[in-house]
Design a protein around this motif. Structure first.
Motif, PDB file in Angstrom:
ATOM      1  N   GLY A 132       0.754  -1.242  -0.001  1.00 19.54           N
ATOM      2  CA  GLY A 132       0.013   0.002  -0.031  1.00 19.54           C
ATOM      3  C   GLY A 132       0.728   1.423  -0.164  1.00 19.54           C
ATOM      4  O   GLY A 132       1.924   1.323  -0.320  1.00 19.54           O
ATOM      5  N   VAL A 133      -0.015   2.317   0.337  1.00 19.52           N
ATOM      6  CA  VAL A 133       0.639   3.774   0.249  1.00 19.52           C
ATOM      7  C   VAL A 133       1.684   3.659   1.421  1.00 19.52           C
ATOM      8  O   VAL A 133       2.600   4.679   1.003  1.00 19.52           O
ATOM      9  CB  VAL A 133      -0.499   4.667   0.497  1.00 19.52           C
ATOM     10  CG1 VAL A 133       0.160   5.932   0.619  1.00 19.52           C
ATOM     11  CG2 VAL A 133      -1.728   4.780  -0.332  1.00 19.52           C
ATOM     12  N   ALA A 134       1.658   3.020   2.209  1.00 18.19           N
ATOM     13  CA  ALA A 134       2.623   3.110   3.375  1.00 18.19           C
ATOM     14  C   ALA A 134       4.293   2.568   2.722  1.00 18.19           C
ATOM     15  O   ALA A 134       5.084   3.213   3.291  1.00 18.19           O
ATOM     16  CB  ALA A 134       2.302   2.274   4.544  1.00 18.19           C
ATOM     17  N   ARG A 135       4.218   1.927   1.673  1.00 16.51           N
ATOM     18  CA  ARG A 135       5.509   1.603   1.340  1.00 16.51           C
ATOM     19  C   ARG A 135       6.050   3.027   0.497  1.00 16.51           C
ATOM     20  O   ARG A 135       7.231   3.128   0.663  1.00 16.51           O
ATOM     21  CB  ARG A 135       5.267   0.576   0.271  1.00 16.51           C
ATOM     22  CG  ARG A 135       6.817   0.172  -0.512  1.00 16.51           C
ATOM     23  CD  ARG A 135       6.405  -0.863  -1.553  1.00 16.51           C
ATOM     24  NE  ARG A 135       5.957  -2.281  -0.918  1.00 16.51           N
ATOM     25  CZ  ARG A 135       5.549  -3.323  -1.698  1.00 16.51           C
ATOM     26  NH1 ARG A 135       5.854  -3.195  -2.937  1.00 16.51           N
ATOM     27  NH2 ARG A 135       5.490  -4.507  -0.964  1.00 16.51           N
ATOM     28  N   TYR A 161      11.808   1.895  -8.301  1.00 16.14           N
ATOM     29  CA  TYR A 161      11.545   1.803  -9.762  1.00 16.14           C
ATOM     30  C   TYR A 161      10.128   1.947 -10.288  1.00 16.14           C
ATOM     31  O   TYR A 161      10.154   2.310 -11.225  1.00 16.14           O
ATOM     32  CB  TYR A 161      12.016   0.174 -10.053  1.00 16.14           C
ATOM     33  CG  TYR A 161      13.604   0.127  -9.860  1.00 16.14           C
ATOM     34  CD1 TYR A 161      14.377   0.993 -10.543  1.00 16.14           C
ATOM     35  CD2 TYR A 161      14.237  -1.027  -9.103  1.00 16.14           C
ATOM     36  CE1 TYR A 161      15.977   0.708 -10.468  1.00 16.14           C
ATOM     37  CE2 TYR A 161      15.437  -1.275  -9.120  1.00 16.14           C
ATOM     38  CZ  TYR A 161      16.446  -0.409  -9.654  1.00 16.14           C
ATOM     39  OH  TYR A 161      17.766  -0.616  -9.606  1.00 16.14           O
ATOM     40  N   ALA A 162       9.255   1.504  -9.483  1.00 18.52           N
ATOM     41  CA  ALA A 162       7.661   2.103  -9.846  1.00 18.52           C
ATOM     42  C   ALA A 162       7.564   3.479 -10.054  1.00 18.52           C
ATOM     43  O   ALA A 162       7.048   3.791 -10.831  1.00 18.52           O
ATOM     44  CB  ALA A 162       7.041   1.358  -9.072  1.00 18.52           C
ATOM     45  N   ILE A 177       2.085  -0.994 -18.603  1.00 21.58           N
ATOM     46  CA  ILE A 177       3.177  -0.551 -19.291  1.00 21.58           C
ATOM     47  C   ILE A 177       4.309  -0.402 -18.110  1.00 21.58           C
ATOM     48  O   ILE A 177       5.173  -0.585 -18.165  1.00 21.58           O
ATOM     49  CB  ILE A 177       3.106   0.856 -20.065  1.00 21.58           C
ATOM     50  CG1 ILE A 177       2.315   0.295 -21.328  1.00 21.58           C
ATOM     51  CG2 ILE A 177       4.211   1.524 -20.177  1.00 21.58           C
ATOM     52  CD1 ILE A 177       1.892   1.853 -22.166  1.00 21.58           C
ATOM     53  N   ALA A 178       3.861   0.665 -17.072  1.00 23.89           N
ATOM     54  CA  ALA A 178       4.853   0.984 -16.059  1.00 23.89           C
ATOM     55  C   ALA A 178       5.245  -0.288 -15.327  1.00 23.89           C
ATOM     56  O   ALA A 178       6.495  -0.665 -14.828  1.00 23.89           O
ATOM     57  CB  ALA A 178       4.365   1.961 -15.108  1.00 23.89           C
ATOM     58  N   PRO A 179       4.362  -1.376 -15.155  1.00 25.31           N
ATOM     59  CA  PRO A 179       4.871  -2.717 -14.307  1.00 25.31           C
ATOM     60  C   PRO A 179       5.962  -3.182 -15.198  1.00 25.31           C
ATOM     61  O   PRO A 179       6.661  -3.868 -14.554  1.00 25.31           O
ATOM     62  CB  PRO A 179       3.697  -3.359 -14.109  1.00 25.31           C
ATOM     63  CG  PRO A 179       2.468  -2.212 -14.107  1.00 25.31           C
ATOM     64  CD  PRO A 179       2.880  -1.153 -15.052  1.00 25.31           C
ATOM     65  N   GLY A 200       3.928  -0.638  -7.483  1.00 25.80           N
ATOM     66  CA  GLY A 200       5.105  -0.410  -6.704  1.00 25.80           C
ATOM     67  C   GLY A 200       4.642  -0.387  -5.348  1.00 25.80           C
ATOM     68  O   GLY A 200       5.189  -0.714  -4.435  1.00 25.80           O
ATOM     69  N   ALA A 201       3.174  -0.186  -5.119  1.00 23.94           N
ATOM     70  CA  ALA A 201       2.802  -0.072  -3.539  1.00 23.94           C
ATOM     71  C   ALA A 201       2.411  -1.652  -3.226  1.00 23.94           C
ATOM     72  O   ALA A 201       2.400  -1.993  -1.984  1.00 23.94           O
ATOM     73  CB  ALA A 201       1.518   0.611  -3.560  1.00 23.94           C
TER      74      ALA A 201
END
Length: 403
Positions: free
Chosen positions: A13-16, A155-156, A326-328, A281-282
């Motif tokens: 989540g956002v915590a990351r 990287y994300a 795409i971004a993943p 990324g999260a």
């Protein structure tokens, strides 16, 4: 050597991302990197408008912009190798001054009605000496973060925020050109790029970065790694698919209200990538190679969605969905590079990805446009699907990714 951050990372989540930005200097590096890379989305369009405003044909304008992009593609891996050998601060600090100076030279030549060849040469020089901001930051993250989840989040963020460059950059050029002239747009790009690059060059983690002992191998450098070659081959396929899609959206829009409306699905295509990257990324916890293979398959499905478009609103929605994987794909490829690249060649390897995408993108636009003229817009979208399918096969079967 800088110390790796080893703090406990919230798993999801956002915590990351919150944990990522709590690491010293990360906020500055991310925001400065976004600023430094805005010229990537500004200079090509500004050059085209600049030549057109001075009475040049579209062919001439395309030639000047083309000189810039070709030189950028050629210069990126050279800059990456220089970073690997001489360190980040030294190269970034110099180019933070040289790159804006060359863009200002283009502005001056245009204002003086200089020959088109002189403008093209100056534009090409600026492209060749563009600061290697992206490759430098991507090579820096593994040295800052010991935790794999933090590296994945970094990287994300890289893969997602670069989409902002191609959303905000052209919009900024359009606003500055409409308000004053494309000369101002090019000048603003020069200042933004120079300031952003200098902020990165002077950041403590960048100044602390030291080149690794270089791998004692061939002059191929990063290209000596089979894994890097597989990722570069994938990047060419991605570029081809993006190029074919880039020319396909305006062509579709031309049949449904006007070619200029093609900017709507193009912008949503980039927005989809941004959202997909931030979510991945999260929440993603799998290894980069597994994520790359899975997201590459999703991208094949996603890039096929525009084939279903029947109206501009439907195409806008499908474009957003098509962009989500795409971004993943990009973030997982970034995550693999540091693991598969030969020691001391990471920045060069990241730069080769940029070059590969540029080359593929140019080819994709050229072939896609030809297919549209001959068979219609869906032929270009179909070509994009074929290119992405080849990329998915490469990462599934290509050598060097599993260690």
């Amino acid at each position: 050597m800088m110390n790796l951050v080893t703090e406990v990372v919230p798993p999801l989540g956002v915590a990351r991302y919150r944990a990522l930005f709590h690491v010293p200097h990360v906020r500055r590096l991310v925001l400065s990197g976004l600023l430094a890379r805005l010229p990537m989305g500004m200079v090509g369009l500004a050059l085209l408008l600049l030549v057109r405003e001075n009475g040049g044909s579209y062919a001439a304008a395309g030639a000047v912009s083309g000189a810039y992009f070709v030189a950028t593609a050629v210069g990126a891996p050279i800059a990456g190798r220089l970073v690997d050998r001489r360190g980040q601060t030294r190269i970034l600090r110099r180019r933070a001054l040289i790159f804006p100076a060359l863009l200002f030279a283009v502005c001056a030549l245009a204002l003086l009605d200089a020959p088109l060849a002189a403008v093209a040469v100056s534009a090409g020089a600026a492209g060749a000496l563009m600061p290697p901001v992206g490759s430098s930051l991507r090579a820096l993250w593994p040295r800052m973060f010991a935790d794999a989840d933090l590296r994945a989040a970094a990287y994300a963020l890289e893969a997602s925020l670069q989409e902002i460059t191609f959303i905000v950059g052209p919009l900024l050029v359009a606003l500055l050109t409409a308000a004053v002239s494309p000369v101002l747009a090019l000048g603003v790009a020069a200042v933004i790029g120079g300031v952003g690059t200098m902020l990165i060059a002077l950041a403590p983690p960048v100044r602390a970065w030291r080149p690794d002992e270089r791998h004692a191998g061939s002059i191929l450098g990063a290209l000596e790694s089979r894994g890097v070659m597989t990722i570069i081959s994938l990047s060419v396929c991605l570029g081809v698919g993006f190029g074919a899609t880039e020319v396909g959206f305006p062509a579709f829009a031309e049949d449904h209200g006007g070619a200029e409306l093609g900017s709507i699905p193009l912008a949503l295509f980039a927005c989809g990538s941004l959202v997909g990257g931030l979510i991945a990324g999260a929440h993603v916890t799998v290894s980069p190679v597994r994520l790359l293979r899975f997201s590459s398959l999703l991208l094949v499905v996603g890039i096929a969605l525009p084939l279903l478009g029947w109206s501009l609103p439907s195409m806008a929605v499908l474009a957003f969905l098509a962009g989500v994987p795409i971004a993943p794909v990009v973030m997982s490829a970034y995550g693999l590079v540091d693991a598969v690249a030969k020691r001391g060649t990471a920045a060069e390897a990241f730069a080769w990805i940029t070059t590969a995408v540029f080359v593929g993108f140019s080819a994709g636009m050229a072939v896609g446009g030809t297919l549209i003229d001959a068979f219609g817009v869906r032929a270009s979208f179909g070509f994009a699907v074929a290119a992405m399918s080849v990329g998915a096969i490469l990462v599934a079967l290509g050598p060097g990714l599993d260690g």
